[in-house]
Design a protein around this motif. Structure first.
Motif, PDB file in Angstrom:
ATOM      1  N   VAL A   1      64.394  -7.739  24.639  1.00 11.46           N
ATOM      2  CA  VAL A   1      63.602  -8.524  25.580  1.00 11.46           C
ATOM      3  C   VAL A   1      64.248  -9.899  25.731  1.00 11.46           C
ATOM      4  CG1 VAL A   1      61.373  -9.588  26.057  1.00 11.46           C
ATOM      5  CG2 VAL A   1      61.466  -7.323  25.015  1.00 11.46           C
ATOM      6  N   LEU A   2      64.582 -10.241  26.969  1.00 10.41           N
ATOM      7  CA  LEU A   2      65.116 -11.566  27.287  1.00 10.41           C
ATOM      8  C   LEU A   2      63.968 -12.420  27.813  1.00 10.41           C
ATOM      9  CD1 LEU A   2      67.257 -13.729  27.881  1.00 10.41           C
ATOM     10  CD2 LEU A   2      67.745 -12.535  30.039  1.00 10.41           C
ATOM     11  N   ILE A   3      63.549 -13.405  27.020  1.00  9.51           N
ATOM     12  CA  ILE A   3      62.507 -14.336  27.452  1.00  9.51           C
ATOM     13  C   ILE A   3      63.185 -15.514  28.133  1.00  9.51           C
ATOM     14  CG2 ILE A   3      60.629 -15.847  26.722  1.00  9.51           C
ATOM     15  CD1 ILE A   3      60.161 -14.016  24.364  1.00  9.51           C
ATOM     16  N   VAL A   4      62.893 -15.706  29.412  1.00 12.10           N
ATOM     17  CA  VAL A   4      63.474 -16.817  30.164  1.00 12.10           C
ATOM     18  C   VAL A   4      62.485 -17.977  30.101  1.00 12.10           C
ATOM     19  CG1 VAL A   4      64.529 -17.551  32.321  1.00 12.10           C
ATOM     20  CG2 VAL A   4      64.562 -15.130  31.685  1.00 12.10           C
ATOM     21  N   ALA A   5      62.842 -18.983  29.302  1.00 14.38           N
ATOM     22  CA  ALA A   5      61.968 -20.143  29.127  1.00 14.38           C
ATOM     23  C   ALA A   5      62.039 -21.039  30.349  1.00 14.38           C
ATOM     24  CB  ALA A   5      62.391 -20.926  27.877  1.00 14.38           C
ATOM     25  N   PRO A   6      60.965 -21.739  30.661  1.00 12.64           N
ATOM     26  CA  PRO A   6      60.996 -22.643  31.820  1.00 12.64           C
ATOM     27  C   PRO A   6      61.920 -23.815  31.593  1.00 12.64           C
ATOM     28  CG  PRO A   6      58.940 -22.888  30.599  1.00 12.64           C
ATOM     29  CD  PRO A   6      59.645 -21.715  30.003  1.00 12.64           C
TER      30      PRO A   6
ATOM     31  N   HIS B   1      64.917  -5.852  29.092  1.00 14.76           N
ATOM     32  CA  HIS B   1      63.653  -6.212  29.736  1.00 14.76           C
ATOM     33  C   HIS B   1      63.576  -7.727  29.840  1.00 14.76           C
ATOM     34  CE1 HIS B   1      62.091  -2.066  29.245  1.00 14.76           C
ATOM     35  NE2 HIS B   1      62.873  -2.098  28.170  1.00 14.76           N
ATOM     36  N   VAL B   2      63.219  -8.238  31.002  1.00 16.34           N
ATOM     37  CA  VAL B   2      63.204  -9.682  31.256  1.00 16.34           C
ATOM     38  C   VAL B   2      61.761 -10.161  31.370  1.00 16.34           C
ATOM     39  CG1 VAL B   2      63.914 -11.528  32.823  1.00 16.34           C
ATOM     40  CG2 VAL B   2      65.444  -9.583  32.410  1.00 16.34           C
ATOM     41  N   MET B   3      61.439 -11.233  30.640  1.00 14.13           N
ATOM     42  CA  MET B   3      60.138 -11.903  30.742  1.00 14.13           C
ATOM     43  C   MET B   3      60.391 -13.326  31.206  1.00 14.13           C
ATOM     44  SD  MET B   3      58.022 -10.865  27.292  1.00 14.13           S
ATOM     45  CE  MET B   3      56.939 -12.257  27.577  1.00 14.13           C
ATOM     46  N   ALA B   4      59.927 -13.679  32.395  1.00 14.17           N
ATOM     47  CA  ALA B   4      60.099 -15.029  32.932  1.00 14.17           C
ATOM     48  C   ALA B   4      58.772 -15.761  32.863  1.00 14.17           C
ATOM     49  CB  ALA B   4      60.602 -14.976  34.370  1.00 14.17           C
ATOM     50  N   VAL B   5      58.747 -16.886  32.160  1.00 13.32           N
ATOM     51  CA  VAL B   5      57.517 -17.641  31.952  1.00 13.32           C
ATOM     52  C   VAL B   5      57.498 -18.861  32.863  1.00 13.32           C
ATOM     53  CG1 VAL B   5      56.103 -18.879  30.277  1.00 13.32           C
ATOM     54  CG2 VAL B   5      57.394 -16.861  29.558  1.00 13.32           C
ATOM     55  N   CYS B   6      56.582 -18.874  33.812  1.00  9.99           N
ATOM     56  CA  CYS B   6      56.370 -20.001  34.730  1.00  9.99           C
ATOM     57  C   CYS B   6      57.570 -20.210  35.661  1.00  9.99           C
ATOM     58  CB  CYS B   6      56.011 -21.263  33.946  1.00  9.99           C
ATOM     59  SG  CYS B   6      55.433 -22.624  34.999  1.00  9.99           S
ATOM     60  N   GLN B   7      58.196 -21.374  35.592  1.00  6.23           N
ATOM     61  CA  GLN B   7      59.217 -21.806  36.557  1.00  6.23           C
ATOM     62  C   GLN B   7      60.313 -20.776  36.845  1.00  6.23           C
ATOM     63  OE1 GLN B   7      62.470 -23.026  34.964  1.00  6.23           O
ATOM     64  NE2 GLN B   7      63.284 -22.593  37.003  1.00  6.23           N
ATOM     65  N   PRO B   8      60.859 -20.052  35.854  1.00  4.98           N
ATOM     66  CA  PRO B   8      61.989 -19.158  36.155  1.00  4.98           C
ATOM     67  C   PRO B   8      61.627 -17.894  36.917  1.00  4.98           C
ATOM     68  CG  PRO B   8      61.408 -18.984  33.847  1.00  4.98           C
ATOM     69  CD  PRO B   8      60.588 -20.120  34.399  1.00  4.98           C
ATOM     70  N   GLY B   9      60.384 -17.761  37.356  1.00  2.00           N
ATOM     71  CA  GLY B   9      60.009 -16.562  38.087  1.00  2.00           C
ATOM     72  C   GLY B   9      60.888 -16.317  39.303  1.00  2.00           C
ATOM     73  N   ILE B  10      61.146 -17.364  40.097  1.00  2.65           N
ATOM     74  CA  ILE B  10      61.973 -17.211  41.300  1.00  2.65           C
ATOM     75  C   ILE B  10      63.408 -16.828  40.951  1.00  2.65           C
ATOM     76  CG2 ILE B  10      63.021 -18.458  43.238  1.00  2.65           C
ATOM     77  CD1 ILE B  10      60.261 -17.839  43.993  1.00  2.65           C
ATOM     78  N   PRO B  11      64.154 -17.609  40.123  1.00  3.74           N
ATOM     79  CA  PRO B  11      65.529 -17.202  39.826  1.00  3.74           C
ATOM     80  C   PRO B  11      65.621 -15.859  39.107  1.00  3.74           C
ATOM     81  CG  PRO B  11      64.880 -19.100  38.492  1.00  3.74           C
ATOM     82  CD  PRO B  11      63.834 -18.922  39.536  1.00  3.74           C
ATOM     83  N   ALA B  12      64.624 -15.512  38.290  1.00  3.98           N
ATOM     84  CA  ALA B  12      64.648 -14.206  37.624  1.00  3.98           C
ATOM     85  C   ALA B  12      64.496 -13.084  38.645  1.00  3.98           C
ATOM     86  CB  ALA B  12      63.553 -14.129  36.567  1.00  3.98           C
ATOM     87  N   MET B  13      63.605 -13.274  39.614  1.00  4.98           N
ATOM     88  CA  MET B  13      63.424 -12.247  40.636  1.00  4.98           C
ATOM     89  C   MET B  13      64.645 -12.161  41.546  1.00  4.98           C
ATOM     90  SD  MET B  13      60.024 -11.493  42.845  1.00  4.98           S
ATOM     91  CE  MET B  13      59.795  -9.864  43.578  1.00  4.98           C
ATOM     92  N   VAL B  14      65.258 -13.309  41.815  1.00  6.84           N
ATOM     93  CA  VAL B  14      66.477 -13.307  42.620  1.00  6.84           C
ATOM     94  C   VAL B  14      67.593 -12.587  41.873  1.00  6.84           C
ATOM     95  CG1 VAL B  14      68.288 -14.774  43.604  1.00  6.84           C
ATOM     96  CG2 VAL B  14      65.877 -15.375  43.924  1.00  6.84           C
ATOM     97  N   ALA B  15      67.740 -12.856  40.585  1.00  6.52           N
ATOM     98  CA  ALA B  15      68.776 -12.195  39.789  1.00  6.52           C
ATOM     99  C   ALA B  15      68.571 -10.683  39.779  1.00  6.52           C
ATOM    100  CB  ALA B  15      68.768 -12.741  38.361  1.00  6.52           C
ATOM    101  N   ALA B  16      67.323 -10.244  39.577  1.00  7.51           N
ATOM    102  CA  ALA B  16      67.029  -8.808  39.575  1.00  7.51           C
ATOM    103  C   ALA B  16      67.306  -8.194  40.943  1.00  7.51           C
ATOM    104  CB  ALA B  16      65.576  -8.585  39.167  1.00  7.51           C
ATOM    105  N   SER B  17      66.974  -8.924  42.007  1.00  6.24           N
ATOM    106  CA  SER B  17      67.201  -8.420  43.367  1.00  6.24           C
ATOM    107  C   SER B  17      68.690  -8.286  43.652  1.00  6.24           C
ATOM    108  CB  SER B  17      66.550  -9.354  44.389  1.00  6.24           C
ATOM    109  OG  SER B  17      65.152  -9.442  44.193  1.00  6.24           O
ATOM    110  N   VAL B  18      69.475  -9.291  43.264  1.00  2.77           N
ATOM    111  CA  VAL B  18      70.927  -9.239  43.478  1.00  2.77           C
ATOM    112  C   VAL B  18      71.532  -8.041  42.754  1.00  2.77           C
ATOM    113  CG1 VAL B  18      73.108 -10.406  42.951  1.00  2.77           C
ATOM    114  CG2 VAL B  18      71.210 -11.700  43.899  1.00  2.77           C
ATOM    115  N   MET B  19      71.118  -7.835  41.504  1.00  6.76           N
ATOM    116  CA  MET B  19      71.672  -6.722  40.733  1.00  6.76           C
ATOM    117  C   MET B  19      71.230  -5.384  41.310  1.00  6.76           C
ATOM    118  SD  MET B  19      71.293  -8.316  36.878  1.00  6.76           S
ATOM    119  CE  MET B  19      72.501  -7.247  36.082  1.00  6.76           C
ATOM    120  N   ALA B  20      70.002  -5.320  41.854  1.00  7.22           N
ATOM    121  CA  ALA B  20      69.549  -4.095  42.505  1.00  7.22           C
ATOM    122  C   ALA B  20      70.318  -3.849  43.796  1.00  7.22           C
ATOM    123  CB  ALA B  20      68.050  -4.189  42.789  1.00  7.22           C
ATOM    124  N   MET B  21      70.550  -4.906  44.575  1.00  5.48           N
ATOM    125  CA  MET B  21      71.315  -4.770  45.815  1.00  5.48           C
ATOM    126  C   MET B  21      72.735  -4.300  45.538  1.00  5.48           C
ATOM    127  SD  MET B  21      69.874  -8.287  47.545  1.00  5.48           S
ATOM    128  CE  MET B  21      71.061  -8.368  48.885  1.00  5.48           C
TER     129      MET B  21
END
Length: 421
Positions: free
Chosen positions: A92-97, A161-181
């Protein structure tokens, strides 16, 4: 002034001072202590996680740096026992704000995940400690870092598995989207967003309103400064942590005032336990870091003012981002019912953006009576939210499969009893 206060406090509280135990001297000593604590520089706290329970057995924790870049280090909390290694728990990768406080603010988040997960966390570096020669750091660089970490952790054969807490929600979702694309075989197996401002138009709160109340130029002219000498990052443009802290304090000013009035009274009474608990909390809360100006200003503009991801107009390095490309990155969103920083509905908005996911790959949970920090810390996090996140992760484990053009590569790992995972 702080040095003078220390000397004065030692004088009035010295046992050789015959009046040291008088009410007047105790009140003066308490006032001086309050001044000293309010004006000192608070250093970076330690995680201090030494052990955890694995299958009921106390297991030592070894804190390791496994990946490093100028603005971030990736920490692993390795459970140092054969019993823990035999479990093969999910990574689990916890992405801290990166919002002023250090990653240690998520100490309780990490502690609750450790018994059943191999836990990593982003430990962001204070921008005032990064020499100007190491370059700038903006929101796209943040996304680059996350992609590189996700790829690094997935190279052992199981997607992280990625857990983004608060602020990193946008860059985490962008990173996941880029890798999916890109159909990257190392893309995350799941993405959990907790109290994240995905669409700030939903139930806006004070931080959202502040960002909308001024043009971007106002923030650049009024809150961005250069790091002074002799800090290693001298002359770097930053949003200083103390300004971010003042914003946090102002949002709950009455509560903080009451806490400090109680602290003054406890100091006068000599209530050591209560004063120590107060100090522990504020030693953590007052420890803040500077943010690079590029990252801060882009976050204000892209996330809060223009809402680019919510509007379908987000670009990462001139590339249009489509969260709909996520078809096998399971998505969980968690919100607090009484969150006064990220309003109810702002995180859930990610579910609508990830339109390519089947219902079996989604989960949304609202924690009743929980505020922003309660989403990832405290008794309700440990007793209600974390078990649900744990089960979501366990149900979406996936091995890394060879990439084939035009084919989504994903193999779920069969569910097993927790002791045998």
């Amino acid at each position: 002034m702080r040095a003078a206060a220390r000397i004065s406090q030692e004088m009035v509280s010295n046992p050789l001072n015959l009046l040291s135990e008088s009410y007047g001297n105790r009140a003066v000593s308490a006032a001086l202590d309050m001044f000293i604590q309010a004006t000192r520089r608070y250093g970076k706290p330690e995680f201090g996680l030494e052990t955890t329970l694995v299958d009921g057995q106390e297991t030592p924790i070894v804190e390791e740096i496994v990946w490093t870049r100028p603005f971030c280090e990736l920490l692993r909390f390795r459970r140092d026992s054969a019993q823990a290694a035999a479990r093969r728990d999910p990574k689990v990768l916890i992405v801290a704000p990166m919002s002023g406080h250090y990653a240690t603010l998520l100490r309780g988040t990490v502690a609750a995940m450790l018994p059943e997960h191999d836990v990593y966390i982003t430990d962001w570096v204070d921008a005032r400690q990064v020499p100007l020669s190491r370059g700038e750091f903006d929101l796209d660089d943040y996304t680059d870092y996350l992609i590189d970490m996700i790829q690094t952790l997935g190279r052992d054969g199981e997607r992280v598995h990625v857990m983004a807490v608060c602020q990193p929600g946008i860059p985490a979702m962008v990173a996941a989207s880029v890798m999916a694309m890109d159909r990257d075989p190392l893309r995350p197996a799941s993405l959990t967003l907790m109290g994240s401002p995905i669409d700030t138009a939903c139930n806006p709160k004070q931080p959202n309103e502040l960002a909308q109340s001024h043009p971007l130029s106002w923030f650049e002219q009024n809150v961005v400064v250069r790091v002074p000498w002799p800090n290693p990052g001298a002359m770097r443009r930053v949003y200083p942590g103390f300004l971010q802290l003042s914003g946090f304090l102002s949002m709950n000013f009455d509560r903080h005032m009451d806490a400090h009035i109680s602290q003054f009274k406890n100091l006068v009474r000599g209530d050591g336990d209560s004063t120590e608990a107060h100090r522990r909390f504020y030693d953590e809360y007052m420890a803040v870091m500077d943010l690079s100006a590029e990252f801060y200003l882009q976050t204000i503009e892209r996330v809060f003012q223009k809402r680019l991801l919510a509007e379908g107009e987000y670009h990462y390095r001139d590339r249009h981002i489509d969260p709909g490309a996520m078809t096998d990155i399971a998505l969980m969103t968690v919100e607090g019912e009484t969150d006064d920083i990220t309003g109810l509905g702002q995180t859930e908005a990610a579910q609508k953006l990830a339109r390519g996911l089947p219902d079996s790959e989604r989960d949304h949970f609202v924690a009743e009576g929980v505020g922003h920090y309660g989403v990832f810390n405290g008794s309700r996090w440990r007793g209600i939210i974390q078990p649900r996140v744990r089960d979501f992760i366990a149900g979406h484990r996936r091995e890394v499969a060879p990439a084939r053009p035009g084919l989504v590569v994903s193999e779920k790992i069969a569910a097993a009893p927790r002791a045998e995972v």
